[in-house]
Design an enzyme around this catalytic site. Structure first.
Site, PDB file in Angstrom:
ATOM      1  N   HIS A   1      -5.606   0.224  -1.165  1.00  0.00           N
ATOM      2  CA  HIS A   1      -5.909  -1.178  -0.885  1.00  0.00           C
ATOM      3  C   HIS A   1      -6.952  -1.761  -1.840  1.00  0.00           C
ATOM      4  O   HIS A   1      -7.278  -2.955  -1.741  1.00  0.00           O
ATOM      5  CB  HIS A   1      -6.402  -1.326   0.562  1.00  0.00           C
ATOM      6  CG  HIS A   1      -5.419  -0.820   1.580  1.00  0.00           C
ATOM      7  ND1 HIS A   1      -5.463   0.463   2.068  1.00  0.00           N
ATOM      8  CD2 HIS A   1      -4.352  -1.414   2.164  1.00  0.00           C
ATOM      9  CE1 HIS A   1      -4.470   0.635   2.933  1.00  0.00           C
ATOM     10  NE2 HIS A   1      -3.780  -0.481   3.009  1.00  0.00           N
TER      11      HIS A   1
ATOM     12  N   ASP B   1      -7.508   5.438  -1.469  1.00  0.00           N
ATOM     13  CA  ASP B   1      -7.163   4.203  -0.763  1.00  0.00           C
ATOM     14  C   ASP B   1      -6.434   3.234  -1.696  1.00  0.00           C
ATOM     15  O   ASP B   1      -7.020   2.723  -2.652  1.00  0.00           O
ATOM     16  CB  ASP B   1      -8.438   3.549  -0.227  1.00  0.00           C
ATOM     17  CG  ASP B   1      -8.154   2.473   0.807  1.00  0.00           C
ATOM     18  OD1 ASP B   1      -7.054   1.890   0.762  1.00  0.00           O
ATOM     19  OD2 ASP B   1      -9.028   2.214   1.655  1.00  0.00           O
TER      20      ASP B   1
ATOM     21  N   CYS C   1       0.814  -1.223   0.000  1.00  0.00           N
ATOM     22  CA  CYS C   1       0.000   0.000   0.000  1.00  0.00           C
ATOM     23  C   CYS C   1       0.847   1.272   0.000  1.00  0.00           C
ATOM     24  O   CYS C   1       0.539   2.241  -0.704  1.00  0.00           O
ATOM     25  CB  CYS C   1      -0.979   0.001   1.167  1.00  0.00           C
ATOM     26  SG  CYS C   1      -0.254  -0.362   2.778  1.00  0.00           S
TER      27      CYS C   1
END
Length: 571
Positions: A530, A528, A404
């Site tokens: 992820h 994000d 990440c």
């Protein structure tokens, strides 16, 4: 003899003058004594869009502007110093004043309105034109003059992409086929059709599409102008001339802007002017090459369109394909000075080029995924410019569960690339790991591992790979994140770069903040990394992979470090 039309006092008083707000801001800080104004003059409205600081009156500065923006006036410190051949005069005294030339060639004071943007249609022409060059500059100039005559004759026709609409140039007006002669530019969009549509578009009621550029193709008349009147038009003509010349096929991509309400029959001549301006730009580059190299070693220049936020209009520049951004620094500095733009950030590097809809469609990563979200709030500060959304599993690389922070770093580096600060490609995970090994931060075994990195490693890579410095912020608990809200907001206002944040075992990218002063609370706009799915913008927004998060999003039992990259001062 046709009587020349003059502007009456009544017409002067009824004419509305509109100034673009970016123009007003630039004039407020402008230190020069005079400048040339460019804009659009319609029946009842004059819109002043930009100005150029033209140091040399014989230079064709307007060739870098889109066709449709024409010289309409002048700016000065004193009205007496502005020539009467200007229709509009802007004078900076204690405050900005506007004047319009009246029937008696004198200037009359008129009010003006300031707007943040002007709703204009963007017209593009993509075509190829063969250009003849000679080792003798005077011969090249003759070739150019003949080609310009052809472009601005009635030999040009334009066909609108995804439609059956054609414009045949005939002086200032064009003859329309496939649409009524009296349609305006906005109505032209209703005649566009998809490839799989079979029935005539005229029988359908379609909505107006104003968020895309109207694309046109150029076609030439098939009748040779050199043919004598007594020769049948179908007769073949063969020419043989022995010259020390070279023929290049140049790719054109021109920009024009017109009001949506303008008659469509008016745009043919504007499209021809766009080709004329771009041809002159390209010929300047080609002739400069001829002064330093042989005619056989000429490189075809490339077209770059820009749409700087500080200008709010297009600028088109021609760059030699083999010249680096650094070698073009002197020319780019000149362009900054023509528009009186500061030299604190790149605006006309290749990486700053404007992205059209097709560019976004062809990008492997989604660009600016936050656009389209509700970005209003109490006190919102956002990332400036463009970035690419990098996330888990992209490029067929499985980094699920450990990559990440790498992806956040990739998004940040994409920002510097898309803002023109670097020409280097976005590094892979292995290249990031090798960078950290090379500077001694990690052992050799770190390369090709699945080990995490944090905000400090991100800052090391930015400094090593790009020469970019960073500020590190930290909080001992996620509950303290709102206490850093004002500092984060100031970062976005000043530097505008994405922020990498790491805490616990997770990393995210902050691209905006909304600080509520009355409650001292904040919302964070999160990108994000992820996300593991495909490049589906609807899913990414609706499922919260790019969206606002409350301060409770940050865990109270985790500490967080933030890497705030600083925008370099360079152009």
């Amino acid at each position: 003899m046709q009587k020349k039309k003059t502007t009456t006092h009544c017409e002067t008083m009824s004419t509305k003058v509109v100034l673009l707000s970016t123009l007003v801001k630039r004039l407020e800080r402008y230190q020069g004594e005079s400048a040339v104004l460019y804009g659009i003059k319609s029946v009842k409205t004059v819109t002043v869009v930009t100005f150029l600081n033209q140091q040399k009156v014989d230079e064709n500065y307007e060739n870098i502007l889109p066709a449709g923006l024409e010289r309409i006036g002048a700016f000065g410190r004193c009205l007496d110093e502005i020539n009467s051949d200007n229709y509009i005069a802007l004078v900076q005294d204690e405050k900005l004043k506007c004047f319009i030339q009246d029937q008696d060639n004198s200037f009359k004071s008129v009010p003006f309105k300031t707007v943040d943007d002007v709703d204009l249609a963007t017209l593009r022409v993509e075509t190829k034109i063969s250009v003849q060059l000679s080792s003798k500059e005077e011969e090249t100039d003759r070739f150019l003059e003949k080609l310009l005559d052809k472009i601005n004759s009635d030999a040009a026709s334009f066909v609108m992409d995804k439609s059956k609409v054609a414009l045949l140039c005939s002086g200032d007006k064009s003859v329309l086929y496939g649409a009524p002669q009296d349609v305006n530019v906005e109505e032209l969009t209703t005649y566009m059709q998809d490839e799989d549509e079979e029935e005539n578009i005229k029988t359908k009621k379609k909505s107006v599409v104003k968020d895309v550029a109207l694309l046109f193709k150029l076609y030439w008349s098939t009748v040779l102008e050199d043919a004598s009147s007594d020769v049948p038009q179908c007769a073949p003509l063969i020419y043989h001339q022995r010259r020390n010349s070279h023929v290049l096929c140049l790719s054109f991509d021109t920009i024009s802007v017109v009001p949506w309400s303008d008659p469509a029959e008016n745009i043919g001549s504007i499209l021809c002017m766009a080709i004329t301006r771009q041809l002159k730009l390209m010929m300047e580059d080609l002739k400069e090459q001829l002064r330093h190299t042989s005619i056989r070693n000429i490189e075809i220049p490339k077209i770059f369109h820009f749409h700087p936020e500080s200008l709010q209009h297009y600028v088109t520049l021609v760059y030699h394909p083999q010249r680096s951004d650094q070698s073009l620094e002197s020319y780019r500095k000149d362009v900054h000075q023509w528009f009186d733009l500061p030299l604190d950030r790149p605006i006309f590097k290749r990486g700053n080029k404007h992205w059209f809809a097709i560019d976004y469609e062809n990008s492997r990563q989604l660009i600016n995924t936050h656009m389209g979200l509700n970005l209003t709030g109490s006190n919102v500060s956002l990332v400036q410019g463009r970035y690419a959304y990098h996330h888990y599993m992209q490029d067929n690389f499985d980094d699920n569960g450990w990559g990440c922070a790498y992806r956040s770093l990739q998004s940040i580096i994409s920002w510097f690339r898309l803002q023109g600060y670097t020409e280097r490609t976005v590094p892979t995970h292995h290249e990031i790991q090798q960078c950290l090994v090379d500077i001694g931060d990690k052992p050799p075994s770190f390369v090709k591992s699945r080990q995490w990195i944090g905000s400090m490693e991100v800052s090391f890579c930015l400094q090593t790979l790009l020469g970019v410095e960073s500020t590190i912020l930290n909080v001992s608990s996620g509950a303290e994140m709102s206490s850093k809200a004002q500092q984060i907001a100031e970062h976005f206002r000043t530097h505008g770069t994405p922020i990498m944040i790491g805490g616990g075992v997770l990393a995210h990218t902050i691209i905006g903040i909304d600080f509520k002063e009355d409650t001292a609370d904040a919302r964070f706009l999160i990108l994000d990394p992820h996300y593991t799915g495909g490049e589906d913008l609807r899913v990414i927004r609706n499922k919260g992979w790019c969206n606002w998060k409350p301060s409770s999003f940050w865990k109270a039992d985790s500490f967080y470090n933030m890497c705030l990259p600083l925008r370099p001062t360079s152009f």
